[in-house]
Design an enzyme around this catalytic site. Sequence first.
Site, PDB file in Angstrom:
ATOM      1  N   LYS A 130     -21.009  -5.060   4.870  1.00 39.87           N
ATOM      2  CA  LYS A 130     -21.994  -5.127   5.935  1.00 39.87           C
ATOM      3  C   LYS A 130     -23.313  -5.705   5.435  1.00 39.87           C
ATOM      4  O   LYS A 130     -24.119  -6.223   6.195  1.00 39.87           O
ATOM      5  CB  LYS A 130     -22.276  -3.697   6.457  1.00 39.87           C
ATOM      6  CG  LYS A 130     -21.108  -2.974   7.028  1.00 39.87           C
ATOM      7  CD  LYS A 130     -21.559  -1.542   7.438  1.00 39.87           C
ATOM      8  CE  LYS A 130     -20.423  -0.668   7.782  1.00 39.87           C
ATOM      9  NZ  LYS A 130     -20.883   0.732   8.081  1.00 39.87           N
TER      10      LYS A 130
ATOM     11  N   GLU B 211     -24.245 -13.311   0.205  1.00 42.40           N
ATOM     12  CA  GLU B 211     -24.236 -11.895  -0.187  1.00 42.40           C
ATOM     13  C   GLU B 211     -25.658 -11.349  -0.163  1.00 42.40           C
ATOM     14  O   GLU B 211     -26.620 -12.083  -0.405  1.00 42.40           O
ATOM     15  CB  GLU B 211     -23.717 -11.774  -1.628  1.00 42.40           C
ATOM     16  CG  GLU B 211     -22.262 -11.391  -1.749  1.00 42.40           C
ATOM     17  CD  GLU B 211     -22.007  -9.925  -1.436  1.00 42.40           C
ATOM     18  OE1 GLU B 211     -22.740  -9.329  -0.633  1.00 42.40           O
ATOM     19  OE2 GLU B 211     -21.049  -9.381  -1.993  1.00 42.40           O
ATOM     20  N   ASP B 212     -25.780 -10.056   0.076  1.00 47.53           N
ATOM     21  CA  ASP B 212     -27.106  -9.454  -0.052  1.00 47.53           C
ATOM     22  C   ASP B 212     -27.433  -9.214  -1.525  1.00 47.53           C
ATOM     23  O   ASP B 212     -28.532  -9.467  -1.975  1.00 47.53           O
ATOM     24  CB  ASP B 212     -27.210  -8.150   0.754  1.00 47.53           C
ATOM     25  CG  ASP B 212     -26.081  -7.188   0.456  1.00 47.53           C
ATOM     26  OD1 ASP B 212     -25.004  -7.644   0.020  1.00 47.53           O
ATOM     27  OD2 ASP B 212     -26.248  -5.974   0.650  1.00 47.53           O
ATOM     28  N   ILE B 213     -26.444  -8.718  -2.286  1.00 48.56           N
ATOM     29  CA  ILE B 213     -26.726  -8.406  -3.692  1.00 48.56           C
ATOM     30  C   ILE B 213     -25.500  -8.609  -4.577  1.00 48.56           C
ATOM     31  O   ILE B 213     -24.370  -8.352  -4.153  1.00 48.56           O
ATOM     32  CB  ILE B 213     -27.250  -6.940  -3.829  1.00 48.56           C
ATOM     33  CG1 ILE B 213     -27.722  -6.650  -5.253  1.00 48.56           C
ATOM     34  CG2 ILE B 213     -26.195  -5.935  -3.387  1.00 48.56           C
ATOM     35  CD1 ILE B 213     -28.547  -5.374  -5.381  1.00 48.56           C
TER      36      ILE B 213
ATOM     37  N   ASP C 224     -24.171  -7.077  -7.911  1.00 51.53           N
ATOM     38  CA  ASP C 224     -24.407  -5.931  -8.787  1.00 51.53           C
ATOM     39  C   ASP C 224     -23.481  -6.081 -10.002  1.00 51.53           C
ATOM     40  O   ASP C 224     -23.861  -6.659 -11.014  1.00 51.53           O
ATOM     41  CB  ASP C 224     -24.157  -4.659  -7.980  1.00 51.53           C
ATOM     42  CG  ASP C 224     -24.549  -3.392  -8.692  1.00 51.53           C
ATOM     43  OD1 ASP C 224     -24.785  -3.439  -9.909  1.00 51.53           O
ATOM     44  OD2 ASP C 224     -24.610  -2.328  -8.057  1.00 51.53           O
TER      45      ASP C 224
ATOM     46  N   LYS D 136     -28.867  -8.193  -9.730  1.00 45.02           N
ATOM     47  CA  LYS D 136     -29.400  -7.179 -10.647  1.00 45.02           C
ATOM     48  C   LYS D 136     -29.387  -7.685 -12.081  1.00 45.02           C
ATOM     49  O   LYS D 136     -28.453  -8.352 -12.503  1.00 45.02           O
ATOM     50  CB  LYS D 136     -28.569  -5.905 -10.561  1.00 45.02           C
ATOM     51  CG  LYS D 136     -28.964  -5.020  -9.414  1.00 45.02           C
ATOM     52  CD  LYS D 136     -28.379  -3.648  -9.595  1.00 45.02           C
ATOM     53  CE  LYS D 136     -28.645  -2.786  -8.379  1.00 45.02           C
ATOM     54  NZ  LYS D 136     -27.936  -1.504  -8.455  1.00 45.02           N
TER      55      LYS D 136
HETATM   56  C1  PRP Z   1     -22.552  -4.033  -1.714  1.00 47.06           C
HETATM   57  C2  PRP Z   1     -23.179  -5.379  -1.432  1.00 47.06           C
HETATM   58  C3  PRP Z   1     -22.243  -6.349  -2.078  1.00 47.06           C
HETATM   59  C4  PRP Z   1     -21.607  -5.555  -3.197  1.00 47.06           C
HETATM   60  C5  PRP Z   1     -22.134  -5.995  -4.528  1.00 47.06           C
HETATM   61  O1  PRP Z   1     -21.591  -3.777  -0.735  1.00 47.06           O
HETATM   62  O2  PRP Z   1     -23.335  -5.601  -0.065  1.00 47.06           O
HETATM   63  O3  PRP Z   1     -21.255  -6.792  -1.183  1.00 47.06           O
HETATM   64  O4  PRP Z   1     -21.953  -4.182  -2.982  1.00 47.06           O
HETATM   65  O5  PRP Z   1     -21.630  -5.195  -5.563  1.00 47.06           O
HETATM   66  P1  PRP Z   1     -20.777  -5.743  -6.775  1.00 47.06           P
HETATM   67  O6  PRP Z   1     -21.459  -6.973  -7.290  1.00 47.06           O
HETATM   68  O7  PRP Z   1     -20.818  -4.605  -7.763  1.00 47.06           O
HETATM   69  O8  PRP Z   1     -19.393  -6.026  -6.294  1.00 47.06           O
HETATM   70  P2  PRP Z   1     -20.993  -2.329  -0.446  1.00 47.06           P
HETATM   71  O9  PRP Z   1     -19.648  -2.208  -1.078  1.00 47.06           O
HETATM   72  O10 PRP Z   1     -22.006  -1.297  -0.799  1.00 47.06           O
HETATM   73  O11 PRP Z   1     -20.719  -2.364   1.101  1.00 47.06           O
HETATM   74  P3  PRP Z   1     -21.714  -2.620   2.331  1.00 47.06           P
HETATM   75  O12 PRP Z   1     -22.306  -3.988   2.135  1.00 47.06           O
HETATM   76  O13 PRP Z   1     -20.811  -2.550   3.500  1.00 47.06           O
HETATM   77  O14 PRP Z   1     -22.766  -1.548   2.318  1.00 47.06           O
END
Ligand code: PRP
Length: 181
Positions: free
Chosen positions: A46, A102-104, A106, A134
């Site tokens: 999301k 993507e938002d982030i 990680d 990050k």
């Molecule tokens: C978050 C974010 C990325 C992902 C990044 O999603 O939106 O899609 O984590 O993390 P990574 O680089 O460790 O894979 P999340 O799974 O929290 O779901 P959401 O976006 O629905 O909150």
Amino acid sequence: MSELHPDLARVILSEEEIQERVKELAAQISADYADAERIYLIGILKGAFIFLADLCRHLTIPHIVDFMSVSSYGRSGAVSGAVRLMLDLREPIRDEHVIIVEDIVDTGHTLDYINHTLQGREPTSMRTCALLEKKRESLEVPVDYLGFTIPDFWVVGYGLDYADTHRTLPFVAELKPEAYQ
Ligand code: PRP
């Protein structure tokens, strides 16, 4: 400015900083694809929906928006890296110029998985765009359009959540460790 929610330690990126950077990214993408018939923006739900909504409205080139959703395991604990596709694109992307949004980034597992999955569908080109990355040990996933590099702590706002809260804040803030420990 109104007071921060008690679960939040401090604002990392203000609304103004984010909006300014999103405009710059959109300008860069618009220039890079000026000769393309159109581009295909794929938001990862999301978290990316707010960033993507702002980004695409600043583009000056033709574009199509679609979404994918994945679920992952062990994000905040033992990172397994296992990612599963929950929602796929509506249409094929063969012969399209694709940008994954993507938002982030990680651990990088999500972007890596999406990247590999979509490469197999034979787009003309594929790039990645993330608002945040990050500063931490992560998979080597190239981010072609990056908004900001941030320290390795839990952040919320502008699409990012903690247990689906704080997602619609207009800024990005650090979540206090006691809020999730
Ligand atoms: C978050 C974010 C990325 C992902 C990044 O999603 O939106 O899609 O984590 O993390 P990574 O680089 O460790 O894979 P999340 O799974 O929290 O779901 P959401 O976006 O629905 O909150």
